[in-house]
Scaffold this motif. Structure first.
Motif, short mmCIF file in Angstrom:
data_model
loop_
_atom_site.label_atom_id
_atom_site.label_comp_id
_atom_site.label_asym_id
_atom_site.label_seq_id
_atom_site.Cartn_x
_atom_site.Cartn_y
_atom_site.Cartn_z
N GLU A 103 0.90 -1.26 -0.03
CA GLU A 103 -0.01 0.02 -0.07
C GLU A 103 0.98 1.38 0.05
N ILE A 104 2.01 1.15 0.47
CA ILE A 104 2.95 2.34 0.44
C ILE A 104 4.35 2.00 -0.07
N ARG A 185 13.19 5.16 3.11
CA ARG A 185 12.93 5.96 4.36
C ARG A 185 11.34 5.91 4.68
N PRO A 186 11.05 6.22 6.04
CA PRO A 186 9.73 6.00 6.36
C PRO A 186 8.55 6.92 5.72
N ARG A 187 7.44 6.37 5.56
CA ARG A 187 6.47 7.03 4.97
C ARG A 187 5.16 6.89 5.95
N PRO A 188 4.16 7.55 5.82
CA PRO A 188 2.91 7.03 6.55
C PRO A 188 2.36 5.91 6.43
N GLN A 195 4.92 6.19 11.12
CA GLN A 195 5.68 6.10 9.89
C GLN A 195 6.40 4.89 9.65
N THR A 196 6.79 4.35 8.51
CA THR A 196 7.63 3.19 8.79
C THR A 196 8.35 3.24 7.42
#
Length: 261
Positions: A103-104, A185-188, A195-196
């Motif tokens: 999803e991300i 790098r982390p995203r929501p 974030q992960t």
């Protein structure tokens, strides 16, 4: 070894008593409620999910055939849980072509698995997530090690090319010490309040990880633990020596209480 069925949990347990850590695949609604309730309590404690009247944290991915949930027990008491997804773009069922972290990180996951695949294969990976510990096991590092070890057996079972995880930034150093590389790098993260980033451990590092990460030592496809776990039986997990090995190292591991995907 003979087993009994624990009336409260509906889970088989070894009759031998003592300081025993076991893992078992969730195969019944009763076991699923144990895992989802543990998830909810842990994620709610940290404010990562909103209040849910049923006290369960589950989603549509839990019912998909490429997802497995593991329960970890200490002396027959539920202590931790982790979820493992299989991403297999060559599988005839298209459900296996997608995992929640896509999803991300869909483009990145598809690209890295394609790059790591062996000749003549479509490549595959497992994705770790929904890690949680029971309140009375919140500081129990051994059951956390056991959850990761049990998840590793699923990776061995499917002979995957990569182990992926969506990881919060302050847990990334721990995963690096276990052989994971930072991929993004982390995203929501959808549905959660943090974030992960995306991290991965790849086939060319498996042997190194088994020699440098104590709770991964000695794992082999087809060993008794692997056979018991995949058969839905209680699988004894040896993680105690891992603590002694880690204690001898200079920098302690900051082990996560919960994990995202």
């Amino acid at each position: 070894m003979d087993t009994d069925v624990e009336p409260r949990t509906g889970v088989k347990r070894l009759r031998e008593t003592g300081n025993i850590i076991e893992a078992q695949l969730v195969t019944s609604p009763q076991q699923a409620r144990l895992a989802y309730g543990m998830r909810y309590d842990a994620y709610r404690e940290y404010g990562f999910v909103g209040e849910r009247p049923d006290g369960l944290f589950s989603d549509e991915y839990d019912t998909r055939p490429n997802y497995s949930t593991i329960l970890v027990f200490r002396n027959g008491t539920p202590a931790a849980t982790i979820r493992v997804a299989l991403f297999d773009p060559g599988h005839p069922d298209p459900v296996f072509h997608r995992t929640q972290a896509m999803e991300i990180f869909e483009t990145e996951i598809r690209a890295v698995v394609a790059a790591e695949r062996r000749p003549g294969t479509a490549g595959s990976a497992i994705e770790l997530g929904k890690l949680a510990r029971a309140a009375d096991a919140a500081n129990d590092v051994e059951v956390l090690f056991a959850a990761f070890r049990a998840a590793g057996y699923i990776g061995l079972h499917h002979d995957v090319d990569a182990v992926l995880n969506a990881v919060r930034a302050h847990h990334m150093p721990m995963y690096r010490r276990c052989g994971f590389r930072v991929l993004e790098r982390p995203r929501p993260y959808p549905g959660l309040t943090f974030q992960t980033g995306l991290m991965g451990l790849f086939r060319d590092q498996y042997a190194v990880a088994q020699h440098t990460v104590p709770f991964m030592a000695g794992m082999a496809a087809g060993d008794p633990t692997h056979q018991a776990l995949m058969a839905g039986e209680p699988a004894r997990l040896s993680v105690f020596s891992a603590l002694e090995s880690l204690a001898a190292r200079a920098a302690p591991l900051a082990m996560p209480a919960v994990a995202a995907s």
